[in-house]
Design an enzyme around this catalytic site. Structure first.
Site, PDB file in Angstrom:
ATOM      1  N   THR A 173      25.198  56.253  48.837  1.00  0.00           N
ATOM      2  CA  THR A 173      25.527  56.518  49.737  1.00  0.00           C
ATOM      3  C   THR A 173      27.365  56.484  49.414  1.00  0.00           C
ATOM      4  O   THR A 173      27.839  56.061  48.252  1.00  0.00           O
ATOM      5  CB  THR A 173      25.601  56.365  51.057  1.00  0.00           C
ATOM      6  OG1 THR A 173      24.426  55.860  51.048  1.00  0.00           O
ATOM      7  CG2 THR A 173      26.365  56.760  52.523  1.00  0.00           C
ATOM      8  N   ARG A 220      20.579  65.614  56.659  1.00  0.00           N
ATOM      9  CA  ARG A 220      19.837  64.893  56.265  1.00  0.00           C
ATOM     10  C   ARG A 220      18.640  65.471  56.150  1.00  0.00           C
ATOM     11  O   ARG A 220      18.040  66.581  56.211  1.00  0.00           O
ATOM     12  CB  ARG A 220      19.471  63.957  57.715  1.00  0.00           C
ATOM     13  CG  ARG A 220      18.702  63.205  57.026  1.00  0.00           C
ATOM     14  CD  ARG A 220      19.464  62.185  56.806  1.00  0.00           C
ATOM     15  NE  ARG A 220      18.726  60.377  56.823  1.00  0.00           N
ATOM     16  CZ  ARG A 220      19.176  59.881  56.780  1.00  0.00           C
ATOM     17  NH1 ARG A 220      19.938  59.802  55.353  1.00  0.00           N
ATOM     18  NH2 ARG A 220      18.243  58.173  56.003  1.00  0.00           N
ATOM     19  N   SER A 237      22.136  55.025  58.901  1.00  0.00           N
ATOM     20  CA  SER A 237      23.195  54.553  59.137  1.00  0.00           C
ATOM     21  C   SER A 237      24.428  54.644  58.984  1.00  0.00           C
ATOM     22  O   SER A 237      25.378  54.481  59.386  1.00  0.00           O
ATOM     23  CB  SER A 237      23.150  53.026  58.515  1.00  0.00           C
ATOM     24  OG  SER A 237      22.063  52.522  58.764  1.00  0.00           O
ATOM     25  N   THR A 271      24.686  61.453  50.493  1.00  0.00           N
ATOM     26  CA  THR A 271      23.737  60.174  49.695  1.00  0.00           C
ATOM     27  C   THR A 271      22.386  60.706  49.364  1.00  0.00           C
ATOM     28  O   THR A 271      22.207  61.713  49.746  1.00  0.00           O
ATOM     29  CB  THR A 271      23.624  59.389  50.513  1.00  0.00           C
ATOM     30  OG1 THR A 271      22.900  58.002  50.512  1.00  0.00           O
ATOM     31  CG2 THR A 271      22.317  59.381  52.514  1.00  0.00           C
ATOM     32  N   GLY A 285      27.034  52.079  52.152  1.00  0.00           N
ATOM     33  CA  GLY A 285      26.267  50.777  51.984  1.00  0.00           C
ATOM     34  C   GLY A 285      25.172  50.346  52.838  1.00  0.00           C
ATOM     35  O   GLY A 285      24.887  49.137  53.051  1.00  0.00           O
ATOM     36  N   GLY A 286      24.302  50.894  52.589  1.00  0.00           N
ATOM     37  CA  GLY A 286      23.117  51.297  53.641  1.00  0.00           C
ATOM     38  C   GLY A 286      23.459  50.493  55.035  1.00  0.00           C
ATOM     39  O   GLY A 286      24.061  51.172  55.256  1.00  0.00           O
ATOM     40  N   ASN A 290      20.592  57.573  48.766  1.00  0.00           N
ATOM     41  CA  ASN A 290      20.039  56.346  49.430  1.00  0.00           C
ATOM     42  C   ASN A 290      20.159  55.251  47.919  1.00  0.00           C
ATOM     43  O   ASN A 290      21.687  55.250  48.084  1.00  0.00           O
ATOM     44  CB  ASN A 290      18.461  56.261  49.734  1.00  0.00           C
ATOM     45  CG  ASN A 290      18.435  56.009  50.252  1.00  0.00           C
ATOM     46  OD1 ASN A 290      19.207  54.581  50.794  1.00  0.00           O
ATOM     47  ND2 ASN A 290      17.120  54.723  51.123  1.00  0.00           N
TER      48      ASN A 290
HETATM   49  N1  GLY Z   1      20.628  55.674  53.026  1.00  0.00           N
HETATM   50  C1  GLY Z   1      21.196  54.523  54.491  1.00  0.00           C
HETATM   51  C2  GLY Z   1      21.608  55.577  55.715  1.00  0.00           C
HETATM   52  O1  GLY Z   1      21.384  57.012  55.415  1.00  0.00           O
HETATM   53  O2  GLY Z   1      22.035  55.172  55.836  1.00  0.00           O
END
Ligand code: GLY
Length: 562
Positions: free
Chosen positions: A372, A97, A444, A390, A464-465, A392
């Protein structure tokens, strides 16, 4: 008025929507498979396994290939999470991340009156976190790789240098974002070389090819040091960003213990914080286990009502309790305690929707100590990788690192920029996910692997956030509870609730008109959403040991194997 709305509904349902069959069986292979968002990336992964590479080798090659052919979300300027299950049963979780730069601060997106400056954490240089993807791939290779590193990066170098044909969907997306690319870049990137891209046009990415060649030849140092790092820092200085040379040199991805839980006879292995995905998914499945969804039927009113109410409660916990465990004491065991999870449904009424304002986060046992894209891979030994990566938003911050040819993420928007202020997905948060230097923003992403009786059963995940968790949840239920084939489970229309805002998003075909009306009468504000929810790529191990792919028809996704 009502009649016009009903006619519109019927028109969209019957004429304008694709209908993907729930009983469709996907591509079947004997030994190995890759399912990713782009046919060229899936082909690269399958080729690596044919050369003798394992699932992790293939994942590294797919990750770099996606950075070229699927720049909406594939990346070297972003980050992600990877769940690995080796055939001997070992499981692992890799956190690559992004993290907040050292110069980041809690109120960096607020004006002098404490109000959020719209868009500042979403687009442009200040939206970018320190990228983690390249370091993540290096760590994955060090621990599990079998083929030489250069062989895994080379296919992406070649795709960028020689060019590749744009799919119709990709051409459309590049065209849609032309103005953004011009607005947020001081030097126009390759993506605006043409005003109007068309399907079949060849996109050559020369700067990207040079950067990838440096990564191929120098590994981590090809990105976090030397010319690439210098270009990132110059780009930051030109555009008012804050990622420094020290931030890049200091970035390290982290091996973590996966989150595990059960759902009936199945073991669920998923991502721990700083993703909320694993905890939320296991909470949802644990709640669902107590109800006879198989008898109620797929997307029947009782099933949908139960799932929405479970989601409402789980996302309320997400907002209050989840963040980067290095900065906030996430009560992981408390949140996963089965009695605690069941207690969350005490206020559940089978008759009517609960008001989200009456649902707050629960009080789990305290901390006990210290756009993502997803791809799924199984190799011929039975090793499996589930990875979600991702930038984002689609094309991240829209900022290219000039001279290095890649896009930077806008992951800073995944932090809670102000308590209670929604991010671009409408998710709210507080202290647990406040901005701090070096901290990783809550995610997420839910890369997940399931075992049945100790054997590999399913590899699944989605972009999909905020809808990632619920897309994965529904896909698992579609297979295990409703007995759909993998492809049918991926095809099936989806719906989503996230506590706040208090509404249910749904794909048009998720419910019949009668069901929409009944759900409204129960108090659920169900709004059919233009467009789609999630984009699941999954693999199911069939009882005969063969693999079935579920490639999402919502995109160009493809299952390839042998
Ligand atoms: N950028 C979307 C997530 O990490 O949930």
């Amino acid at each position: 008025m009502m009649r016009i709305l009903l006619l519109l509904f019927v028109f969209i349902n019957v004429v304008a929507c694709n209908e993907w069959e729930l009983d469709e069986v996907g591509v079947i292979t004997e030994e190995a498979m890759v399912v990713s968002a782009h046919p060229l990336a899936s082909a690269v992964g399958a080729q690596i396994m044919e050369q003798g590479g394992n699932a992790v080798d293939a994942a590294i090659a797919v990750e770099f290939a996606l950075a070229v052919v699927y720049p909406d979300a594939g990346n070297i300027g972003g980050g992600g999470f990877m769940i690995i299950r080796m055939d001997d049963g070992r499981i692992d979780a890799l956190d690559y991340r992004e993290e907040a730069p050292a110069a980041a601060s809690r109120d960096m997106y607020l004006d002098e009156n404490g109000e959020v400056i719209e868009g500042l954490s979403v687009s442009g240089h200040l939206a970018a976190g320190v990228p983690g993807t390249v370091d993540g791939m290096v760590r994955a290779h060090e621990k599990y790789g079998t083929l030489p590193w250069e062989e895994l990066v080379e296919p992406a170098v070649r795709l960028a240098a020689q060019g590749f044909p744009l799919t119709e969907k990709e051409a459309e997306k590049l065209n849609e974002h032309q103005e953004d690319f011009l607005e947020y870049n001081t030097v126009p990137p390759d993506f605006v070389l043409k005003d109007e891209w068309e399907e079949g046009d060849t996109l050559v990415l020369e700067d990207m090819a040079r950067t990838l060649a440096l990564i191929r030849d120098k590994g981590r140092a090809g990105f976090y040091e030397g010319p690439t790092a210098a270009l990132i820092v110059e780009e930051m200085e030109r555009g008012g960003g804050i990622i420094s040379k020290e931030d890049l040199a200091g970035y390290r991805s982290i091996w973590r213990e996966p989150i595990t839980g059960t759902f009936g006879d199945y073991r669920v292995i998923s991502m721990p914080p700083p993703s909320s995905g694993g905890i939320a998914l296991i909470q949802l499945l644990a709640i669902t286990e107590d109800y006879p969804l198989d008898q109620w039927g797929w997307h029947s009113i009782p099933s949908a009502h139960l799932m929405i109410e479970a989601e409402r409660r789980v996302y309320a916990d997400r907002a209050a309790h989840l963040g980067d465990p290095a900065y906030y004491d996430v009560p992981v065991q408390g949140l996963l305690n089965i009695n605690y999870i069941k207690s969350r449904m005490a206020s559940f009424s089978p008759e009517e929707a609960t008001d989200s304002d009456e649902v707050s986060a629960g009080d789990p046992a305290p901390y006990e100590g210290p756009n993502t894209t997803h791809y799924s891979i199984v190799d011929s030994e039975g090793n499996a990788v589930s990875a979600t990566t991702t930038l984002n938003s689609t094309f991240g911050s829209k900022v290219f690192v000039d001279g290095a040819g890649f896009l930077l993420n806008n992951e800073m928007n995944d932090f809670s920029v102000k308590p209670g202020y929604p991010n671009q997905y409408g998710l709210v948060g507080g202290e647990a996910n406040a901005i701090e230097p070096g901290k990783r923003m809550l995610s997420s992403m839910t890369p997940t692997i399931l075992e049945k009786e100790g054997e590999l059963y399913m590899v699944v995940g989605s972009p999909g956030g905020s809808t990632i968790i619920t897309s994965v949840y529904q896909t698992i239920l579609n297979v295990i509870v409703h007995d759909f084939p993998m492809q049918g489970a991926v095809n099936a229309p989806r719906f989503h609730h996230q506590w706040k805002p208090d509404g249910v998003l749904s794909e048009w075909r998720a419910f019949s008109l009668g069901e929409y009306i009944k759900l409204w009468l129960m108090g659920h504000r169900v709004v059919p959403k233009p467009g789609t929810i999630g984009r699941v790529d999954a693999i199911l191990v069939r009882p005969d040991g063969r693999l079935e792919g579920g490639a999402d028809p919502r995109g160009d996704d493809m299952a390839i194997g042998f």
